[in-house]
Design an enzyme around this catalytic site. Structure first.
Site, PDB file in Angstrom:
ATOM      1  N   TYR A 174       0.850   8.262   1.958  1.00 55.40           N
ATOM      2  CA  TYR A 174       0.696   6.876   1.525  1.00 55.40           C
ATOM      3  C   TYR A 174       0.177   6.808   0.091  1.00 55.40           C
ATOM      4  O   TYR A 174       0.726   6.092  -0.752  1.00 55.40           O
ATOM      5  CB  TYR A 174      -0.262   6.163   2.474  1.00 55.40           C
ATOM      6  CG  TYR A 174      -0.444   4.688   2.200  1.00 55.40           C
ATOM      7  CD1 TYR A 174       0.513   3.764   2.610  1.00 55.40           C
ATOM      8  CD2 TYR A 174      -1.577   4.219   1.566  1.00 55.40           C
ATOM      9  CE1 TYR A 174       0.345   2.408   2.375  1.00 55.40           C
ATOM     10  CE2 TYR A 174      -1.762   2.864   1.328  1.00 55.40           C
ATOM     11  CZ  TYR A 174      -0.800   1.960   1.730  1.00 55.40           C
ATOM     12  OH  TYR A 174      -0.974   0.622   1.498  1.00 55.40           O
ATOM     13  N   LYS A 178       1.975   5.265  -3.394  1.00 55.19           N
ATOM     14  CA  LYS A 178       1.403   4.125  -4.102  1.00 55.19           C
ATOM     15  C   LYS A 178       1.101   4.471  -5.562  1.00 55.19           C
ATOM     16  O   LYS A 178       1.244   3.634  -6.454  1.00 55.19           O
ATOM     17  CB  LYS A 178       0.156   3.620  -3.383  1.00 55.19           C
ATOM     18  CG  LYS A 178       0.464   3.020  -2.010  1.00 55.19           C
ATOM     19  CD  LYS A 178       1.496   1.897  -2.079  1.00 55.19           C
ATOM     20  CE  LYS A 178       1.736   1.251  -0.730  1.00 55.19           C
ATOM     21  NZ  LYS A 178       2.714   0.138  -0.788  1.00 55.19           N
TER      22      LYS A 178
END
Length: 269
Positions: A174, A178
């Site tokens: 994740y 990002k």
């Protein structure tokens, strides 16, 4: 395009959470919105919430276009699949013929609590495919349409995360995506200048959605402790996105950070 015409947006991940809140906020303030997501029934629920005046967002602002509600179009699409992204933007163009905004929101955290050395490659690929490949595919499709429009222009807002600044434990996939989104945002801002395509990013921390429900019961901290974290109303995020979206193309919020005030992010927690 007539300056007084209804604004048109595509919102990905519109079936829940932040995507739902933003889609409803836009619809209730006069935008027409293409709702994209993997589950048609969830998209229809979002559209129904807007029609009923029930939403995760606030009541219509006083400065909203009174009596003017936007039109929604629900399109089932998995943003990690190029052919489905192409079909999504084709459907949007066929219905509305114009695009003012892409809110690039679809994303997944991946398996929670998995140490880095145990993270399966398939799980890594799923997170990268959704969060990064999906954002690229949607941004490229929106960019092409905005460049071809007459007059040219539009806005892309990427949904980053607090993780675009600093990671949580066990969040390699994740967090990596990002951080990559920040690079995509900067590149789009530069490449879009000649065509009046503005690109910004909103980094969100602990908005109250299904994805952050675990914050209320306690999450792992960097020091190894488990602690309950505060959350904020997702409506505050939706209003921020709308503010970014409604700026004239001569102005851009390059990066905005919206977070629950007491979450352990600034300083040492």
């Amino acid at each position: 395009m007539d300056a007084n015409a209804t604004k048109i947006a595509v919102v990905t991940g519109a079936g829940s959470g932040i995507g739902r809140a933003v889609a409803v906020e836009l619809l209730r303030t006069g935008w027409s919105v293409v709702l994209a997501g993997r589950r048609s029934e969830r998209l229809e629920e979002t559209a129904a919430l807007a029609r009923a005046g029930l939403a995760e967002g606030p009541p219509r602002d006083a400065d909203g276009p009174a009596g003017k509600d936007g039109t929604s179009l629900c399109v089932r699409a998995d943003v990690s699949r190029p052919e489905e992204v192409a079909a999504l933007f084709a459907a949007a163009r066929e219905r509305f013929g114009w695009l003012d905004l892409l809110f690039n929101n679809a994303g997944t955290f991946g398996p929670g609590g998995v140490p880095f050395e145990e993270l399966p490659y398939d799980a890594w690929r799923h997170v990268v495919g959704t969060n990064l490949d999906g954002a690229f595919l949607c941004a490229q499709a929106a960019y092409r349409q905005m460049k071809e429009q007459d007059p040219q222009g539009g806005r892309i807002i990427n949904n980053g995360s607090i993780s675009a600044h600093t990671p949580r434990p066990h969040s390699a996939a994740y967090t990596a995506t990002k951080h990559a989104l920040t690079g995509l945002t900067k590149s789009l801002s530069l490449d879009g200048r000649p065509y009046r395509i503005a690109c910004g990013q909103i980094d969100i921390g602990n908005a109250a959605t299904d994805m952050t429900e675990r914050m209320r019961s306690g999450v792992l901290q960097a020091n190894g402790e488990v602690a309950v974290e505060p959350v904020m109303d997702v409506a505050d995020v939706a209003r921020t996105v709308r503010h970014m979206a409604e700026l004239p193309l001569e102005a851009n919020v390059q990066f905005a950070t919206v977070l629950a005030s007491g979450m352990p992010f600034v300083g040492r927690g």
